[in-house]
Design a protein around this motif. Sequence first.
Motif, mmCIF file in Angstrom:
data_model
loop_
_atom_site.group_PDB
_atom_site.id
_atom_site.type_symbol
_atom_site.label_atom_id
_atom_site.label_comp_id
_atom_site.label_asym_id
_atom_site.label_seq_id
_atom_site.Cartn_x
_atom_site.Cartn_y
_atom_site.Cartn_z
ATOM 1 N N VAL A 205 0.837 -1.206 0.000
ATOM 2 C CA VAL A 205 0.000 0.000 0.000
ATOM 3 C C VAL A 205 0.875 1.260 0.000
ATOM 4 N N MET A 208 2.229 1.696 -3.513
ATOM 5 C CA MET A 208 1.181 2.152 -4.435
ATOM 6 C C MET A 208 0.789 3.597 -4.144
ATOM 7 N N ALA A 209 0.649 3.907 -2.871
ATOM 8 C CA ALA A 209 0.209 5.260 -2.498
ATOM 9 C C ALA A 209 1.248 6.295 -2.901
ATOM 10 N N LEU A 212 1.101 6.687 -6.674
ATOM 11 C CA LEU A 212 -0.142 7.361 -7.066
ATOM 12 C C LEU A 212 -0.131 8.820 -6.629
ATOM 13 N N ALA A 213 0.418 9.073 -5.449
ATOM 14 C CA ALA A 213 0.481 10.460 -4.958
ATOM 15 C C ALA A 213 1.312 11.309 -5.913
ATOM 16 N N VAL A 216 -0.901 12.027 -8.842
ATOM 17 C CA VAL A 216 -1.920 13.036 -8.499
ATOM 18 C C VAL A 216 -1.270 14.414 -8.405
ATOM 19 N N PHE A 217 -0.078 14.428 -7.811
ATOM 20 C CA PHE A 217 0.632 15.696 -7.638
ATOM 21 C C PHE A 217 0.924 16.344 -9.001
ATOM 22 N N LEU A 220 -2.401 18.053 -10.121
ATOM 23 C CA LEU A 220 -3.101 19.021 -9.259
ATOM 24 C C LEU A 220 -2.693 20.444 -9.604
ATOM 25 N N ILE B 40 -0.606 21.078 -0.949
ATOM 26 C CA ILE B 40 -0.930 20.379 -2.197
ATOM 27 C C ILE B 40 -0.285 18.995 -2.194
ATOM 28 N N ALA B 44 -2.275 15.605 -2.380
ATOM 29 C CA ALA B 44 -1.968 14.552 -3.366
ATOM 30 C C ALA B 44 -1.876 13.203 -2.665
ATOM 31 N N GLY B 45 -1.242 13.202 -1.493
ATOM 32 C CA GLY B 45 -1.141 11.959 -0.722
ATOM 33 C C GLY B 45 -2.498 11.473 -0.275
ATOM 34 N N ALA B 48 -4.339 10.078 -3.157
ATOM 35 C CA ALA B 48 -3.863 8.731 -3.505
ATOM 36 C C ALA B 48 -4.435 7.694 -2.543
ATOM 37 N N LEU B 52 -6.989 4.653 -3.504
ATOM 38 C CA LEU B 52 -6.712 3.245 -3.180
ATOM 39 C C LEU B 52 -7.817 2.669 -2.295
#
Lengths: 715, 315
Positions: A205, A208-209, A212-213, A216-217, A220, B40, B44-45, B48, B52
């Motif tokens: 996790v 993956m996080a 993915l973060a 996303v960053f 944004l 920000i 983002a964290g 995410a 999930l």
Amino acid sequence: MSLVGAVKRANAKGTPEESIALRVAVLVAVLAAAGAAVSQGVGGPTLRVAATLGIAFGFAYSHHARYQNGYVLKGFLAAGVLLAFGSFLSQTSGAGAQALNELQVPLAELFLWVQVLHSLDVPARRDLLFSLLSSLVLMAVAAVLSVSSALGPFLLVWAIATLASLVLAHRSELAERPSLDVPLPSAAASTRAAGRKSVRPVVAVVAMALALALAVFLVLPAAGPGRAVAFPSRLANRLPVPEQGGLANPSLGGDDPASRDGQTSSTGTGRASTGYFGFSESLDTGIRGRPDNTLVMRVRAARPDFWRGQTFDTWDGRTWKQSDQRIRSSSGDGAIELIRAAEDRPFASGRELIQTVHVEATGPNLLFAAHSAKKVYFPDRRVFEMSDGTIRTAVHLPDDSVYTVVSERMPAGEDDLRRAGEIGRRGDDAALVERYTTLPPNVPKRVRELADRLAAESPNRYDLVRSIERWMAENTAYTLDIPPLPAGADAVEQFLFEDQQGFCEQIATALVVMLRSQHIPARLAVGYAPGQRNPFTGMWEVRAKDAHAWAEVWFPSVGWQQFDPTASVPLAGDPYSGAAATGLLAYVKAMLPSVPDALRTSARPLVLAGAPLLVGAFFAVRELRRRRREARRAWADVALGRLERMGTKQGRSRRPWETPTGYARTLAVSVLADARVQRVAALVEADAFAPGPPDPDARAEADRLLTELEERVGV
Amino acid sequence: MIGGGRVPRPAAVTKPALAVVAVTGALFLIAKTTGAGWLIVLLAGIGAIGFLAVVLPAPAVWKVKIDVATPADATVGVPLRVRLDVRGTSQPLLVRVGLGGDWTSVSPPAIGSLSVVPERRGVYDAVAVDTRCGAPLGLVWWRARRVCALERPVEIGPSPADVLVPAPHGGGPQGQETRAAPHAGGDLVRGVRDYRPGDPSKTVHWSATAREGRLMVKEMEAAAAPPITVAVDLRAGGEVAEAAASTAAGLALGALAAGIPVVLLTCESTGPRAGEVSTALEVNRRLARAVPGVPAEPPRGSSRVIVVSGPEVRW
């Protein structure tokens, strides 16, 4: 339900949490958040000790006392919260106009105290999750206060601990339910399996996080207000400059205009590594030497711009000076409305750029800001405006000072500028033309002729500017290492036709002089280039080496516009991508140590050779892990597996609900027609479920029978 | 009970998840008004983690494969061990067997058993299994229902009602009634056993009592008592029909315990059926298979026919 009932239900004691792993994970998250807040200057020594040792002790105590009612403790905690709130009120009772900004730190301290107190009463999973949520708020407080990358490690630790907490909390929740009765191979193996089952999802996790973060960053939008709520300003101390309205620049050492006797010196005696010779009363283009890489300020702004300190309007062939030394004093309580330069006032577009500057190294008493500043938030009640709209303070600006400037400018793009100004005097204010087109009589002929030639090819001012920039780009080179300016030489001619190399002062000066030769108002501005954007803080990190000189050109219906062929700064009307991750790659690259050239050239063969090795290593590790898994399997599993393989080969696989003996009975009477199968199954079951230690003789017998059967069946 | 697909559907958004959403919204506003870049990064964290939390449980619920095996016979209200083989995912999840089980946690792949208390009578060749998964973060749950075929149907008989059994020679509701008793009306002593509350005092075997030091009673060989015929009419449907089946089970089992032969008249999916039952298992199976419909006609010469069409007994 009545209100009392609802309150009672909300405060009902939850089931005590038994998972120490969950408790530790939440503790780490809370400590990381508290550490992040403390690292941003929240709290005094007492709170700092309480936030580290106190929270850890509180969690330990909560686990120890998780079955107690704790009414006395709750009373004590309530009293503690009231005490902290009283302290908060006493701290903020004198908050002034900048109340919101001044409340940030006391509010964070109050929150941290509550967190410390709450850590003493987290017996249940619900309480731990509440702590986790409040650690998020605490981390957010630290994120608001942070202006540097130092928050990164805290945030990373907090994120990992939070994810681990969520995974463990979920597992703990499931563990409260009745579970499927599964025969366990052995206590040790069970503990190992449980450990693996907890660690693996956490690692997965987290991986993956994080990935993915990052994704996303990248998409944004950047933080950054069109209109901010809080306008930070802070002054570490109020040390007045020697002359009110005068220029002081301690970083120049002996050349500090506030300390020397008025004689221009080029020696730079005692100059700090951050000192830039342009932040003085004159700028001598014959001076060499550049400031170093020291961080001098961080600027929070929605887009990059030139952070202007001052301008020069008088050129004598070598040195720039300011002809108008008149100052105007502006004052206010917190927010100071500026009078603004007369020529800037008509161009009030309403398009504001808010810049909050955090001073990191002591420099001149100039408030650096994008053109043109209209309002300043500064703790000292008074600032001084020069006639060109630049701002000086009455006090020195030590490091850790903070000020906010609101600038307003015309959003002019290329097309606007092309329409805005013809080459010549038309449309310009006479006084402005007089001040900003004056040149010394001895401007070299070669310089004028070059300007005339380029002007003849350009239909408007904007194109002339770009034409001159192009010519310089094609015929001169940018370098910081140029020979000294010969005595009596014209700096522009020397740069354009003799040395044909120079840096920003020479380039900007040549641009200004050639434009002035075409009666276009222009001046030299000095300050800082935007610097490098830190994508994490969203701030522009300006270093001493970003000290810069550029040209400002007048356009009748637009006003002053900045031009600089050496720095990539968009025009005010150009669109600017406001993604949060803007500059991420460049920032990471700058943070990484430089790769040696030898390694760079050998990278390709390394990759070519390494790729097959990596692939091979991958398969080797996979095979190794498979073998380890096999080795870890209990003997009974392996034996049963052998039996199942035989049955499957004969067309009768084991049903999920069939016990080994039941399955063996079927095999014995049908497909295998061999009574030994039942004996094997009985031995396997006895080995798996008998309370005592395994019998080696029984295992040996079963193995022997299995081998015989396998030979018969041909497995 | 059987129905639905295995398409995952959102089951629940937990309170912590809602709290995170609320805090995230506030943080976004703060980021936009303060320009704090780290917010920000934090958002983002959180984004995410939220992604999930929402997405990961769904494939687990979608991919999980479940095999169910049950014993052949069960009774409403009596715990039943059901064997599950759960595989196809490694995420922990909750399963519930539609026969009447509670939510049970499973860490696939796993083979094991769980206890189910059947709630409904009938013959089932498949059971619905509900799955819920919130793993790995437990903030958002997904659910799905799948129908698992049983290799061997489970026959769930009704829970026997506590009813009075007519005495062997009784003639109707006004006649003498008794519970299942050791004295089954015969004259031959078959054996002795421990005294149980309710046993008539005249059945006490004094010699055996003296010998054993505790109260012993005689078990009499059943006389050739005429059988009772229980006609089970479930046409009322619903709870009334279930109550009728339950009453019939109580009557039949009580009679058998008292040594009285029982003939059950039912209607099964294949049509009316009449037949003698001699064991509790047979009673359970016959009543499990009983469906609403006209029960079979009583055999010729049946003297005592009890019609059960609800909780009450008609003679």
